[in-house]
Design a protein around this motif. Structure first.
Motif, PDB file in Angstrom:
ATOM      1  N   CYS A 197       1.043   4.142  -2.906  1.00 36.12           N
ATOM      2  CA  CYS A 197       0.857   5.577  -2.634  1.00 36.12           C
ATOM      3  C   CYS A 197       2.049   6.389  -3.116  1.00 36.12           C
ATOM      4  O   CYS A 197       1.872   7.470  -3.702  1.00 36.12           O
ATOM      5  N   TYR A 251       0.823  -1.203   0.000  1.00 34.07           N
ATOM      6  CA  TYR A 251       0.000   0.000   0.000  1.00 34.07           C
ATOM      7  C   TYR A 251       0.864   1.264   0.000  1.00 34.07           C
ATOM      8  O   TYR A 251       0.610   2.196  -0.767  1.00 34.07           O
ATOM      9  N   HIS A 257      -7.835   6.455  -6.101  1.00 34.17           N
ATOM     10  CA  HIS A 257      -6.939   6.755  -4.988  1.00 34.17           C
ATOM     11  C   HIS A 257      -6.603   8.248  -4.944  1.00 34.17           C
ATOM     12  O   HIS A 257      -6.595   8.855  -3.874  1.00 34.17           O
ATOM     13  N   MET A 258      -6.353   8.827  -6.098  1.00 31.03           N
ATOM     14  CA  MET A 258      -6.031  10.257  -6.154  1.00 31.03           C
ATOM     15  C   MET A 258      -7.226  11.095  -5.692  1.00 31.03           C
ATOM     16  O   MET A 258      -7.057  12.079  -4.973  1.00 31.03           O
ATOM     17  N   ARG A 290      -9.542  13.814   1.161  1.00 28.32           N
ATOM     18  CA  ARG A 290      -9.050  13.711   2.537  1.00 28.32           C
ATOM     19  C   ARG A 290      -8.254  14.964   2.916  1.00 28.32           C
ATOM     20  O   ARG A 290      -8.407  15.506   4.004  1.00 28.32           O
ATOM     21  N   LYS A 291      -7.417  15.438   1.999  1.00 28.06           N
ATOM     22  CA  LYS A 291      -6.636  16.653   2.245  1.00 28.06           C
ATOM     23  C   LYS A 291      -7.580  17.848   2.402  1.00 28.06           C
ATOM     24  O   LYS A 291      -7.397  18.687   3.280  1.00 28.06           O
ATOM     25  N   ARG A 335      -7.421  10.797  -1.889  1.00 31.46           N
ATOM     26  CA  ARG A 335      -6.376  11.566  -1.207  1.00 31.46           C
ATOM     27  C   ARG A 335      -6.693  13.060  -1.241  1.00 31.46           C
ATOM     28  O   ARG A 335      -6.485  13.768  -0.266  1.00 31.46           O
ATOM     29  N   ARG A 336      -7.181  13.554  -2.392  1.00 34.00           N
ATOM     30  CA  ARG A 336      -7.526  14.974  -2.492  1.00 34.00           C
ATOM     31  C   ARG A 336      -8.669  15.331  -1.558  1.00 34.00           C
ATOM     32  O   ARG A 336      -8.636  16.358  -0.885  1.00 34.00           O
ATOM     33  N   THR A 346       1.998   6.752  -6.780  1.00 32.04           N
ATOM     34  CA  THR A 346       0.967   7.721  -7.162  1.00 32.04           C
ATOM     35  C   THR A 346       1.479   9.138  -6.951  1.00 32.04           C
ATOM     36  O   THR A 346       1.383   9.986  -7.841  1.00 32.04           O
ATOM     37  N   ASP A 347       2.038   9.405  -5.780  1.00 33.67           N
ATOM     38  CA  ASP A 347       2.547  10.743  -5.457  1.00 33.67           C
ATOM     39  C   ASP A 347       3.719  11.144  -6.344  1.00 33.67           C
ATOM     40  O   ASP A 347       3.871  12.321  -6.680  1.00 33.67           O
TER      41      ASP A 347
END
Length: 131
Positions: A82, A78, A114-115, A121-122, A118-119, A85-86
Motif C-alpha cells: 500500500c 500488505y 488496488h488503486m 473506498r474513499k 482504494r479510490r 502504491t501511495d
C-alpha cells in the motif's frame, strides 16, 4: 497425522518462493528503487522477497491472508504494498521489469486494481460523511 509433525495451525509454514526475475532484471529493478526508497531501506535482502510475495499474490489471485507467511508478516507485506502504491514507487519498478513481461502484466494489474479499490473506498467514505 502425527501431532509432532511441526505444523502449527496459527503460523503458516514459510516455503521457498518462486523467483520471478533473473539476476539482470532484478539488478534493474533494484536500481530503479534507489532514488525513491532511500528513507525506507530499499537495499535490504527482503525487498526481493517482498516483490516475489506480491507477484505470488498477483499470479495466484489468493487473498493476502493466504500468503505463505505468519499473520504479522502478511500484514507487513500488505502495508508495504500500500505504501509503495501511495508513494508512486511502482511505475519505475514496472518499467524496469520490461524483460519479464508476464510478471510486469500481473503486477500492473494488481496495482491498478488496488488503486481502484482504494479510490472507491474513499468515495464511499465521503458519501457516508455527507449524509
Amino acid at each position: 497425522m502425527d501431532s509432532n509433525d511441526g505444523f502449527d495451525a496459527a503460523t503458516k509454514m514459510e516455503t521457498p518462493l518462486k523467483e520471478y526475475f533473473d539476476a539482470s532484471t532484478w539488478a534493474r529493478i533494484h536500481a530503479s528503487l534507489q532514488g525513491s526508497l532511500t528513507k525506507r531501506g530499499a537495499g535490504n535482502e527482503g525487498t526481493r522477497q517482498f516483490l516475489d510475495l506480491v507477484l505470488l499474490k498477483a499470479e495466484s489471485g489468493i487473498p493476502w491472508s493466504d500468503l505463505p507467511l505468519s499473520h504479522s508478516k502478511i500484514h507487513n507485506v500488505y502495508v508495504r504494498f500500500c505504501r509503495w502504491t501511495d508513494d508512486g514507487v511502482w511505475p519505475p519498478v514496472l518499467e524496469a521489469m520490461s524483460e519479464a513481461p508476464e510478471a510486469q502484466r500481473l503486477l500492473e494489474q494488481l496495482v491498478r486494481n488496488h488503486m481502484i479499490f482504494r479510490r472507491s473506498r474513499k468515495f464511499r467514505s465521503e458519501i457516508l460523511k455527507a449524509s
